[in-house]
Design a protein around this motif. Structure first.
Motif, mmCIF file in Angstrom:
data_model
loop_
_atom_site.group_PDB
_atom_site.id
_atom_site.type_symbol
_atom_site.label_atom_id
_atom_site.label_comp_id
_atom_site.label_asym_id
_atom_site.label_seq_id
_atom_site.Cartn_x
_atom_site.Cartn_y
_atom_site.Cartn_z
ATOM 1 N N SER A 1 0.818 -1.216 0.000
ATOM 2 C CA SER A 1 0.000 0.000 0.000
ATOM 3 C C SER A 1 0.855 1.270 0.000
ATOM 4 C CB SER A 1 -0.934 -0.009 1.216
ATOM 5 O OG SER A 1 -1.697 1.171 1.276
ATOM 6 N N VAL A 2 1.839 1.330 0.897
ATOM 7 C CA VAL A 2 2.673 2.540 1.009
ATOM 8 C C VAL A 2 3.467 2.760 -0.273
ATOM 9 C CG1 VAL A 2 4.600 3.595 2.253
ATOM 10 C CG2 VAL A 2 2.813 2.375 3.517
ATOM 11 N N PRO B 1 -3.268 11.233 0.709
ATOM 12 C CA PRO B 1 -3.855 10.146 1.519
ATOM 13 C C PRO B 1 -5.339 9.901 1.269
ATOM 14 C CG PRO B 1 -2.373 11.479 2.860
ATOM 15 C CD PRO B 1 -2.480 12.176 1.533
ATOM 16 N N GLU C 1 -6.790 6.419 -0.170
ATOM 17 C CA GLU C 1 -7.645 5.550 0.636
ATOM 18 C C GLU C 1 -8.775 4.973 -0.204
ATOM 19 O OE1 GLU C 1 -8.416 3.267 3.562
ATOM 20 O OE2 GLU C 1 -6.848 4.770 3.845
ATOM 21 N N GLN D 1 -1.387 -2.333 6.607
ATOM 22 C CA GLN D 1 -0.024 -1.805 6.676
ATOM 23 C C GLN D 1 0.021 -0.434 7.356
ATOM 24 O OE1 GLN D 1 1.937 -0.952 2.946
ATOM 25 N NE2 GLN D 1 3.975 -1.318 3.805
ATOM 26 N N PRO D 2 -0.749 0.568 6.891
ATOM 27 C CA PRO D 2 -0.727 1.851 7.609
ATOM 28 C C PRO D 2 -1.278 1.753 9.037
ATOM 29 C CG PRO D 2 -2.403 1.883 5.884
ATOM 30 C CD PRO D 2 -1.580 0.656 5.668
ATOM 31 N N GLN E 1 1.489 0.284 11.145
ATOM 32 C CA GLN E 1 2.592 1.248 11.179
ATOM 33 C C GLN E 1 2.273 2.395 12.124
ATOM 34 O OE1 GLN E 1 3.956 2.473 7.313
ATOM 35 N NE2 GLN E 1 5.283 4.077 8.118
ATOM 36 N N SER E 2 1.026 2.857 12.129
ATOM 37 C CA SER E 2 0.658 3.981 12.994
ATOM 38 C C SER E 2 0.592 3.573 14.462
ATOM 39 C CB SER E 2 -0.695 4.560 12.556
ATOM 40 O OG SER E 2 -1.733 3.605 12.751
ATOM 41 N N PRO F 1 7.603 0.511 7.396
ATOM 42 C CA PRO F 1 6.501 -0.074 6.612
ATOM 43 C C PRO F 1 6.697 -1.557 6.313
ATOM 44 C CG PRO F 1 7.880 1.344 5.241
ATOM 45 C CD PRO F 1 8.318 1.562 6.656
#
Length: 448
Positions: free
Chosen positions: A15-16, A26, A30, A267-268, A271-272, A279
């Protein structure tokens, strides 16, 4: 099927990197990331039941495996080309072919498994096939982000297409094995008939019983094709689908709808919450649930074969996964490893739902019924992602979207109870979904 699972999850795993390649903000990304999965599923709201009917009525299972694997590989190749050209529309278009190929080849595979294992370890075989296919998702979780971070996105996509091509070649091996086995069984069936004619006595062999009247079904199908129009026969086949199947479709929509949005933003999300500025590890986190699914799905299928109680297992999957989504959305549970293992257990129980559909089918309509399974699953994957995307835009912490997923699983739990109760009411106590596979295969049942 292994290559299909690899290709299905690739937009979520990368995704990233894909957002950087397409150079989108973003909010736009999305929606696009969810669209990659929606267009994958939109054709499969219609095609699986049509293809399922065609698989039931025309050509051999081996021929359909070859046709559909070619469709899937073409979609994978087009996706890689679209990313390289930075063409959003071409990339989205490629996902249509990949989606049709992957979903419909699973119908042909289910027919093959039904021919080989019905009355024996049927659900174990279905679970083993699913867990084997999950190796594609695990390989994608681990290999794709590693290649993308260390060698670039192009290298990761090249690895994907090589993996897909290997799966494409193996599909022809499966087609040949099934064709050879069908020839052998046909030869044995002819030999049995010759012995009956010579002796005037019925003769049973394992080959003749394992087919469960498939040759009679095929001759019946051929006569029906000659006696009525194709369209009329298709609608007649759909109309004859038991009511419990349609209710199971509702369970499938509610239970599987959250899966694709979660894959697309895992993934995000990780990661957040857990891996800032990493990532690769965030993408690889989903390998843990996928590994658990690979291990547990055949085990759960074996339990279903030996003990029955299928809807209880389906309900437990909805409850377990719904609690996990709620905990992930409301808290930041640690250690993450235990949370991922628990999520994998829930996904494993949810995957068992797939094997409940063929239980209520026969060799004449299994393609149609498995096609309805695919349609219901993909219907959820079409309507839920845009809703999830809006939740994420409103709340970038992902809390509300995960609570929303938990609510969907609660609704699927209620529908699972309805199916369980109606099965007992219509088919006696215990219901057809409660008894072990060996008893189910012998029991004459009328499904309303």
């Amino acid at each position: 099927m292994v290559a299909g699972f690899y290709g299905h999850d690739i937009p979520g795993t990368l995704s990233v990197q894909l957002q950087e390649r397409f150079d989108l903000p973003p909010n736009q990304w999305e929606y696009l990331s969810q669209a990659f999965f929606s267009v994958y599923s939109i054709p499969n709201i219609i095609f699986p039941v049509l293809i399922g009917y065609l698989i039931d009525a025309y050509l051999s299972d081996a021929a359909w495996v070859a046709i559909l694997s070619t469709t899937m590989f073409s979609g994978h190749l087009m996706f890689v080309l679209g990313v390289q050209m930075q063409s959003i529309w071409f990339t989205l278009f490629s996902r249509i072919f990949a989606g049709i190929g992957q979903e419909c080849i699973s119908i042909a595979a289910s027919r093959i498994i039904a021919k080989w294992f019905c009355g024996k370890e049927f659900q174990f075989a279905l679970g083993f096939a699913h867990s084997s296919a999950m190796m594609g998702a695990i390989t994608n979780d681990l290999l794709s982000p590693y290649l993308a971070e260390n060698f670039g996105l192009t290298s990761s996509l090249n690895g994907f297409i090589m993996f897909s091509f290997a799966g494409y070649l193996l599909s022809f091996v499966l087609a040949k094995v099934d064709r050879d086995r069908a020839k052998q069984q046909s030869y044995e069936q002819v030999s049995v008939k010759a012995m009956e004619d010579a002796n005037g006595l019925p003769v049973e062999t394992s080959a003749s019983t394992s087919k469960i009247g498939e040759l009679d079904d095929q001759s019946s199908n051929n006569s029906k094709v000659k006696s009525c129009s194709h369209l009329r026969r298709f609608f007649s086949q759909v109309k004859s689908v038991p009511s419990l199947i349609w209710l199971l479709c509702v369970v499938m929509v509610l239970q599987k709808g959250p899966v694709i949005p979660f894959i697309s933003f895992h993934q995000p999300f990780f990661q957040s919450r857990y891996f800032p500025d990493d990532p690769e590890r965030a993408a690889q986190a989903m390998a843990i649930p996928d590994i658990i699914v690979t291990i547990l799905v055949p085990v759960i299928g074996y339990i279903g074969d030996k003990l029955g109680h299928r809807m209880e297992l389906v309900a437990l999957g909805s409850l377990w996964t719904g609690i996990n989504y709620y905990v992930l959305g409301t808290f930041t549970p640690k250690p993450l490893l235990l949370m991922l293992i628990s999520l994998g257990i829930g996904f494993s129980l949810n995957s068992f739902t797939y094997s409940v559909f063929p239980v209520m089918a026969n060799t004449a309509n299994i393609g149609t019924i498995v096609g309805l399974l695919a349609i219901s699953r993909n219907f959820g994957w079409v309507i839920v992602p845009p809703i999830a995307a809006q939740f994420v835009i409103w709340d970038p912490t992902y809390s509300w979207v995960l609570v929303f997923f938990s609510g969907m699983l609660s609704a699927s739990l209620g529908m699972a109870y309805v199916v369980w109760a109606l099965d007992r009411r219509w088919n006696g106590t215990p219901g057809i979904l409660e008894i072990p596979e060996k008893d189910r295969a012998r029991r004459a049942v009328t499904l309303n």
